[in-house]
Scaffold this motif. Structure first.
Motif, PDB file in Angstrom:
ATOM      1  N   VAL A  18       4.358  -0.114  10.470  1.00  0.00           N
ATOM      2  CA  VAL A  18       4.385   0.455   9.121  1.00  0.00           C
ATOM      3  C   VAL A  18       5.747   1.091   8.851  1.00  0.00           C
ATOM      4  O   VAL A  18       6.341   0.911   7.777  1.00  0.00           O
ATOM      5  CB  VAL A  18       3.255   1.489   8.932  1.00  0.00           C
ATOM      6  CG1 VAL A  18       3.425   2.244   7.612  1.00  0.00           C
ATOM      7  CG2 VAL A  18       1.894   0.810   8.966  1.00  0.00           C
ATOM      8  N   ILE A  83      -3.514   2.606   4.513  1.00  0.00           N
ATOM      9  CA  ILE A  83      -3.384   1.185   4.856  1.00  0.00           C
ATOM     10  C   ILE A  83      -4.588   0.727   5.659  1.00  0.00           C
ATOM     11  O   ILE A  83      -5.109  -0.376   5.460  1.00  0.00           O
ATOM     12  CB  ILE A  83      -2.077   0.940   5.640  1.00  0.00           C
ATOM     13  CG1 ILE A  83      -0.868   1.307   4.781  1.00  0.00           C
ATOM     14  CG2 ILE A  83      -1.980  -0.521   6.091  1.00  0.00           C
ATOM     15  CD1 ILE A  83       0.442   1.314   5.536  1.00  0.00           C
ATOM     16  N   HIS A  86      -7.467  -0.063   3.439  1.00  0.00           N
ATOM     17  CA  HIS A  86      -7.269  -1.361   2.795  1.00  0.00           C
ATOM     18  C   HIS A  86      -7.641  -2.493   3.752  1.00  0.00           C
ATOM     19  O   HIS A  86      -8.364  -3.428   3.386  1.00  0.00           O
ATOM     20  CB  HIS A  86      -5.808  -1.491   2.350  1.00  0.00           C
ATOM     21  CG  HIS A  86      -5.516  -2.745   1.591  1.00  0.00           C
ATOM     22  ND1 HIS A  86      -4.334  -2.958   0.922  1.00  0.00           N
ATOM     23  CD2 HIS A  86      -6.238  -3.880   1.393  1.00  0.00           C
ATOM     24  CE1 HIS A  86      -4.344  -4.142   0.348  1.00  0.00           C
ATOM     25  NE2 HIS A  86      -5.486  -4.729   0.624  1.00  0.00           N
ATOM     26  N   ILE A  87      -7.169  -2.397   4.988  1.00  0.00           N
ATOM     27  CA  ILE A  87      -7.454  -3.433   5.984  1.00  0.00           C
ATOM     28  C   ILE A  87      -8.954  -3.535   6.243  1.00  0.00           C
ATOM     29  O   ILE A  87      -9.520  -4.638   6.308  1.00  0.00           O
ATOM     30  CB  ILE A  87      -6.692  -3.140   7.286  1.00  0.00           C
ATOM     31  CG1 ILE A  87      -5.176  -3.318   7.062  1.00  0.00           C
ATOM     32  CG2 ILE A  87      -7.163  -4.052   8.420  1.00  0.00           C
ATOM     33  CD1 ILE A  87      -4.326  -2.765   8.170  1.00  0.00           C
ATOM     34  N   ILE A 131      -4.489  -9.931   5.563  1.00  0.00           N
ATOM     35  CA  ILE A 131      -3.819  -8.694   5.973  1.00  0.00           C
ATOM     36  C   ILE A 131      -2.315  -8.816   5.777  1.00  0.00           C
ATOM     37  O   ILE A 131      -1.653  -7.929   5.228  1.00  0.00           O
ATOM     38  CB  ILE A 131      -4.152  -8.358   7.441  1.00  0.00           C
ATOM     39  CG1 ILE A 131      -5.615  -7.921   7.570  1.00  0.00           C
ATOM     40  CG2 ILE A 131      -3.228  -7.259   7.976  1.00  0.00           C
ATOM     41  CD1 ILE A 131      -6.083  -7.750   9.002  1.00  0.00           C
ATOM     42  N   GLU A 134      -1.345  -8.976   1.984  1.00  0.00           N
ATOM     43  CA  GLU A 134      -1.604  -7.784   1.173  1.00  0.00           C
ATOM     44  C   GLU A 134      -0.948  -6.520   1.707  1.00  0.00           C
ATOM     45  O   GLU A 134      -0.792  -5.545   0.960  1.00  0.00           O
ATOM     46  CB  GLU A 134      -3.111  -7.584   1.049  1.00  0.00           C
ATOM     47  CG  GLU A 134      -3.805  -8.731   0.313  1.00  0.00           C
ATOM     48  CD  GLU A 134      -5.318  -8.605   0.284  1.00  0.00           C
ATOM     49  OE1 GLU A 134      -5.808  -7.456   0.266  1.00  0.00           O
ATOM     50  OE2 GLU A 134      -6.008  -9.649   0.273  1.00  0.00           O
ATOM     51  N   THR A 135      -0.556  -6.516   2.977  1.00  0.00           N
ATOM     52  CA  THR A 135       0.064  -5.306   3.542  1.00  0.00           C
ATOM     53  C   THR A 135       1.445  -5.557   4.138  1.00  0.00           C
ATOM     54  O   THR A 135       2.167  -4.605   4.427  1.00  0.00           O
ATOM     55  CB  THR A 135      -0.818  -4.689   4.651  1.00  0.00           C
ATOM     56  OG1 THR A 135      -0.799  -5.528   5.812  1.00  0.00           O
ATOM     57  CG2 THR A 135      -2.250  -4.497   4.173  1.00  0.00           C
TER      58      THR A 135
END
Length: 354
Positions: A18, A83, A86-87, A131, A134-135
């Motif tokens: 991240v 995050i 979201h995952i 994943i 989107e991240t």
């Protein structure tokens, strides 16, 4: 005979990835999420740092010695939790049977949820792709017929890989695995198994159950089963964790207050780092001590308000340790555990820094 389809998803160097995603100047550099303090703890290490032997839960001073160019980055747990949420929402698009194991890790039972993809492997690929799209992060996946093997499989192709252990291959895969790579067998237990002549799965399989019970108590049946590729634990989406702890067995017994205080300071910082990452609020801290003669005691302290720092945890631990001095025998293990979680915490997340 029908088998379950279990997928274990594990984010790749989650915290560190991240930071490298959000700060381009950190990319391709050895970084550690944590604080470069004398008693600091590494929460996560980038793959560039891991090449030097830097690992999560390592003292910061040790990490810096292994990798002098290591860059320490303060943790941003609010970002990691967002995050992670979201995952985990991505997981639920494919099955409602999801057990969060950490901010960066979860087990999914796809046995009754294979349509319209037809296989757990295809679903795992779709999850990993979602994943990443989107991240901007990568995840590794392990697929097998039980949780233990799916977890092992997720480590086989890291980073950004996928690995399948089929039912016919499970016992053979475990047989060749070194004991210290068994998920659920820590360094202390592995050392004790080595002393019994058990260094891999094949040797663990040969060990009599009663011998394992004499040496490892109630966990012996678990060890007996996983040596045969058996793990009946369900994926439990409603699991609630009731405590959070860390402990350390020492190569040399601790014999004075100074060495015990230093050891507890590291444990308190490590425990608080984990509590912060989960946004856990707890009112009770328990000190565990195992003496050189294997006698074990615990002492607990409960506050009217939740603990709010590593320093508060350390103070509570020392208040329980100090009356035990002078020692009659050395200390071989110290442990700290937080419990009595407040309602606003998220105890279901059992973080294993990776």
């Amino acid at each position: 005979m029908s088998f379950r389809r279990i997928v274990h998803i594990d984010m790749d160097a989650f915290f560190a990835s991240v930071e490298q995603r959000d700060f381009p100047d950190l990319r391709n550099k050895p970084i550690a999420v944590g604080r470069a303090e004398t008693r600091g703890v590494v929460a996560a290490a980038s793959y560039e740092a891991r090449r030097f032997g830097v690992r999560s839960a390592m003292p910061s001073i040790t990490a810096k010695r292994l990798c002098p160019e290591l860059i320490f980055v303060p943790p941003r747990f609010d970002v990691y939790r967002a995050i992670s949420a979201h995952i985990h929402s991505i997981f639920t698009r494919y099955t409602p049977v999801v057990q969060p194991l950490a901010l960066d890790e979860a087990a999914l039972d796809l046995t009754d949820h294979l349509a319209p993809f037809g296989s757990a492997t295809r679903i795992a690929e779709h999850i990993r792709a979602a994943i990443n799209a989107e991240t901007g992060l990568t995840a590794s996946a392990g697929i097998s017929y039980n949780r233990f093997l799916a977890k092992l499989a997720s480590d086989q192709r890291k980073p950004n890989g996928i690995f399948v252990i089929r039912p016919k291959d499970g016992p053979h895969f475990v047989a060749a695995l070194p004991i210290d790579r068994f998920h659920g067998i820590g360094p202390s237990t592995a050392k004790r198994m080595n002393a019994l002549g058990i260094t891999n799965g094949a040797e663990l399989r040969k060990a009599e159950l009663h011998t394992l019970m004499q040496n490892f108590g109630k966990t012996a049946l678990f060890y007996h089963n996983i040596a045969r590729g058996i793990d009946e634990r369900p994926v439990n989406p409603n699991r609630i964790r009731k405590s959070l702890g860390t402990e350390q067995t020492y190569l040399e017994d601790l014999i004075n207050l100074e060495s015990c205080t230093e050891a507890l300071e590291f444990l308190a910082r490590k425990l608080w780092l984990q509590a912060e990452s989960r946004n856990i609020q707890a009112r009770t801290l328990t000190l565990k001590i195992k003496y050189a003669n294997f006698q074990q005691i615990t002492r607990a302290r409960t506050l009217s308000e939740p603990f709010s720092s590593a320093e508060m945890c350390l103070d509570a631990a020392l208040s329980q340790l100090n009356p035990l001095f002078p020692l009659k025998t050395g200390i071989r293990l110290l442990g700290l555990t937080l419990s009595g979680f407040a309602d606003s915490s998220s105890p279901q997340l059992n973080l294993n820094f990776s």
